[in-house]
Scaffold this active site. Sequence first.
Site, PDB file in Angstrom:
ATOM      1  N   ARG A 146      17.742 -12.577   8.026  1.00 43.54           N
ATOM      2  CA  ARG A 146      16.916 -13.752   7.818  1.00 43.54           C
ATOM      3  C   ARG A 146      16.833 -14.138   6.335  1.00 43.54           C
ATOM      4  O   ARG A 146      17.846 -14.172   5.639  1.00 43.54           O
ATOM      5  CB  ARG A 146      15.535 -13.528   8.456  1.00 43.54           C
ATOM      6  CG  ARG A 146      15.612 -13.433   9.999  1.00 43.54           C
ATOM      7  CD  ARG A 146      14.346 -12.934  10.659  1.00 43.54           C
ATOM      8  NE  ARG A 146      13.250 -13.875  10.521  1.00 43.54           N
ATOM      9  CZ  ARG A 146      12.994 -14.890  11.349  1.00 43.54           C
ATOM     10  NH1 ARG A 146      13.803 -15.136  12.367  1.00 43.54           N
ATOM     11  NH2 ARG A 146      11.943 -15.668  11.162  1.00 43.54           N
ATOM     12  N   SER A 189      12.649  -9.639 -14.295  1.00 41.22           N
ATOM     13  CA  SER A 189      11.594 -10.368 -13.612  1.00 41.22           C
ATOM     14  C   SER A 189      11.334  -9.785 -12.229  1.00 41.22           C
ATOM     15  O   SER A 189      12.177  -9.082 -11.660  1.00 41.22           O
ATOM     16  CB  SER A 189      11.943 -11.854 -13.490  1.00 41.22           C
ATOM     17  OG  SER A 189      13.017 -12.040 -12.588  1.00 41.22           O
ATOM     18  N   ASP A 207       2.994 -16.612   1.189  1.00 43.20           N
ATOM     19  CA  ASP A 207       2.937 -17.449   2.395  1.00 43.20           C
ATOM     20  C   ASP A 207       1.935 -18.568   2.141  1.00 43.20           C
ATOM     21  O   ASP A 207       0.842 -18.316   1.638  1.00 43.20           O
ATOM     22  CB  ASP A 207       2.497 -16.591   3.588  1.00 43.20           C
ATOM     23  CG  ASP A 207       2.671 -17.295   4.921  1.00 43.20           C
ATOM     24  OD1 ASP A 207       2.123 -18.403   5.091  1.00 43.20           O
ATOM     25  OD2 ASP A 207       3.338 -16.731   5.807  1.00 43.20           O
ATOM     26  N   TYR A 230      -2.744 -10.127   8.122  1.00 41.51           N
ATOM     27  CA  TYR A 230      -1.513 -10.545   7.436  1.00 41.51           C
ATOM     28  C   TYR A 230      -1.821 -11.467   6.260  1.00 41.51           C
ATOM     29  O   TYR A 230      -1.296 -11.277   5.154  1.00 41.51           O
ATOM     30  CB  TYR A 230      -0.590 -11.250   8.435  1.00 41.51           C
ATOM     31  CG  TYR A 230       0.546 -12.004   7.788  1.00 41.51           C
ATOM     32  CD1 TYR A 230       1.681 -11.334   7.330  1.00 41.51           C
ATOM     33  CD2 TYR A 230       0.482 -13.391   7.610  1.00 41.51           C
ATOM     34  CE1 TYR A 230       2.728 -12.033   6.721  1.00 41.51           C
ATOM     35  CE2 TYR A 230       1.512 -14.090   7.017  1.00 41.51           C
ATOM     36  CZ  TYR A 230       2.627 -13.404   6.573  1.00 41.51           C
ATOM     37  OH  TYR A 230       3.653 -14.098   5.955  1.00 41.51           O
TER      38      TYR A 230
END
Length: 252
Positions: free
Chosen positions: A19, A139, A145, A158
């Site tokens: 993904r 970095s 989200d 979550y």
Amino acid sequence: MTQPSGQTPVVLITGAAKRIGAEIARCFHQAGYCVIIHCRRSQHDAEALAAQLNRHRAGSASVLVADLNDEHALAALGTRALSCYQRLDTLVNNASSFYPTPLASLTQTQWLDLMNSNARAALFLSQQLAPALIKSAGSIVNLTDINVNRGMADFSAYTMAKAALGAMTRSLARELAPSVRVNAVSPGAILWPEHTEEGATQDAEQASILAGIPLKRLGTPAEIAQTVLFLARDAAYVTGQTIRVDGGRSLA
């Protein structure tokens, strides 16, 4: 067997077998990085991805398997990562557990799993790898989200874990400056979750989400990956920031 990278930049990406994580790995590899692909259960997918990348450039991709919920495995992961190419320029904290936890049935085990995979692992991996990142003036890029700010019914554990990751981004940006920049990418609707139920209810929910996105489409994993690469490689005067890649959904 991996080969020393010399001056070739190196990135470690957690949860990179499939993904969005896999697309981040491909993006960085195409940009000339050596890529360390971390996975937990998806070793077959990770090995296949590494083989694909190594066919393009021999010795440029490695796989590390570790359960980020296991503190001993987590403690060893940083050392193993540095042994791959003897340097590190970018850490991408992408690994994440994601599933509903309705308040009435939320368990301590679920809470710990979601906090560990989304926040604790990122913090302690950053701690382990900070000296190498300071040496390379590197970095850290964290994947959060957009629902941290919007809230998400049935996903309180979550979203709390992702909120902790966002707070970590800002705090470490101060603590590790000026040597290491720390930023985050906040994806909107990019891919539908795996293992969702099919049917009219699911279709209606997905249609409702798309209707709330000003750009009227899902984002792509490539658009997330390109933003992560921008923050890691090109945004030399950017730290402590979160870039929302959500098609404008957070405007609603």
